[in-house]
Design a protein around this motif. Structure first.
Motif, mmCIF file in Angstrom:
data_model
loop_
_atom_site.group_PDB
_atom_site.id
_atom_site.type_symbol
_atom_site.label_atom_id
_atom_site.label_comp_id
_atom_site.label_asym_id
_atom_site.label_seq_id
_atom_site.Cartn_x
_atom_site.Cartn_y
_atom_site.Cartn_z
ATOM 1 N N SER A 1 -2.306 -5.276 -5.969
ATOM 2 C CA SER A 1 -1.568 -4.002 -5.870
ATOM 3 C C SER A 1 -2.546 -2.827 -5.769
ATOM 4 C CB SER A 1 -0.664 -3.818 -7.087
ATOM 5 O OG SER A 1 0.472 -4.631 -6.983
ATOM 6 N N GLU B 1 0.805 -1.226 0.000
ATOM 7 C CA GLU B 1 0.000 0.000 0.000
ATOM 8 C C GLU B 1 0.834 1.269 0.000
ATOM 9 O OE1 GLU B 1 -2.837 0.043 3.117
ATOM 10 O OE2 GLU B 1 -3.858 -1.768 2.446
ATOM 11 N N ASN B 2 1.999 1.215 0.627
ATOM 12 C CA ASN B 2 2.832 2.409 0.725
ATOM 13 C C ASN B 2 3.955 2.444 -0.305
ATOM 14 O OD1 ASN B 2 1.306 3.119 3.046
ATOM 15 N ND2 ASN B 2 2.532 1.657 4.231
ATOM 16 N N GLY B 3 3.812 1.575 -1.315
ATOM 17 C CA GLY B 3 4.804 1.582 -2.380
ATOM 18 C C GLY B 3 6.037 0.743 -2.097
ATOM 19 N N GLU B 4 6.106 0.175 -0.919
ATOM 20 C CA GLU B 4 7.277 -0.671 -0.619
ATOM 21 C C GLU B 4 7.097 -2.035 -1.284
ATOM 22 O OE1 GLU B 4 4.689 -0.475 1.067
ATOM 23 O OE2 GLU B 4 4.366 -2.173 2.411
#
Lengths: 133, 133, 133, 133
Positions: A133, A103-106
């Motif tokens: 994603s 969710e946070n792009g990691e």
């Protein structure tokens, strides 16, 4: 670490669905943020040699947090990463492996697909990735 | 070859259910009649070192068409198969791997489970096997 | 080097005959004087894990020019060759591997058999060896 | 699983005959549908390094159900499968390996030949395959 079995399972189901839709027989692997195998499925009649390739594609995508095909372009003769495929016990550097973002792009894991042309492998991997994603 | 993905999936679901019931975190692998990986699932938080063990247990059970624990008893120091674990790139010879029989009694694949005591590993593998035997 | 394909073939035929007579399913390997694979046969339904073991038994028998079971006795815990099984990429040290002698008593190769009890493995290997000694 | 020892033996005999006719010294391997070794023969004086290559060619042909030479073309620098040879413990991607089909067109195994030029390797493998197709 990162991806859960529930997510990995969801990615594999979506990839299987896409493969059936395209009438393909695929091997599909999902690794976690530590590049360790989390889930795997081989469709009936899929190439035996693609078991290993699907797993390596997933690992390769997580090792460098990029699509496997990107590494392939950089590792051609004369390219900056020529011979990188000899590292880590052997990489697969053609399309079909994709990192999966949280969710946070990691990066929480990666998916690898093998069993058809590299274009089809990529398409099915993309379907799996999209599902979570 | 032998087991289908549908059957392998059913075995893994049953094994996961049993593991949840017993509050265990397991790695579960299924191979086909050719000892090639067909399906795999790692529960969240399961030992990383058990990924390889679960797969080797499944392969070992198919390599010799017997529960992996049987090989362990025969390969103790002084036993008839002492050192057999050095074959086939490394065998796992403690409980948790079981061959899976088809309708006519022929071996169609095998299941391997790793993540807890060998007794629990065996119990969960047995639950997976029963679901499709 | 040493054994010819004609001789190796004769040994394998004799071993297959003995296995059929005893109703066993065997893997049979013959290596030459250089410990390199010369001939191999797997009977239908023979253990998959015994492919590697049969080949290793044949190599082990030629590596040390003695029956594999002799090495097993010497490599028990506390024995003089304890851990020799870790050499040469992995040895098999239980019965079923025998060196094959030529007309002048020199070792010309070895036979390895795997697929049943170590007693049966030895009996079938002996049948193969006798056919050309 | 797929090919029987009788069929594998027939393929090897036919390949040996073709090799003798062409005055070549070959290593010939046959694997089953699970890519596991079923039969092998090395002609007297054949290259020792070709033992491993013949076996890998047979396995590679079964891994991807296509002639090994096809993989070689697709895995050149810049090709779609560049670096595939690093998978599955090492593939051989030049001619001499061919899948073997059963009566219903399904792949029942594969043959791999090594010991001469790739053209000759292919010719001898083809003779073996034809004998049982």
């Amino acid at each position: 670490m990162g991806i859960t079995l529930e997510q990995a399972d969801k990615a594999i189901r979506a990839a299987l669905e896409k493969a059936q839709e395209l009438n393909l027989k695929m091997n599909i692997a999902v690794v976690d943020a530590g590049a360790n195998l989390t889930a795997f499925a081989r469709m009936d009649g899929a190439w035996l040699g693609s078991i290993d390739i699907a797993i390596r594609k997933a690992r390769t995508a997580r090792y460098f947090d990029m699509p496997t095909g990107d590494l392939g372009q950089a590792s051609q003769p004369g390219g900056p990463l020529y011979h990188i495929e000899h590292s880590n016990g052997g990489l697969i550097t053609f399309p079909g492996g994709l990192p999966i973002m949280g969710e946070n792009g990691e990066v929480i894991g990666a998916i690898g697909v093998s069993g058809s042309t590299v274009e089809n492998d990529h398409t099915v991997a993309e379907a799996g990735r999209k599902a979570i994603s």
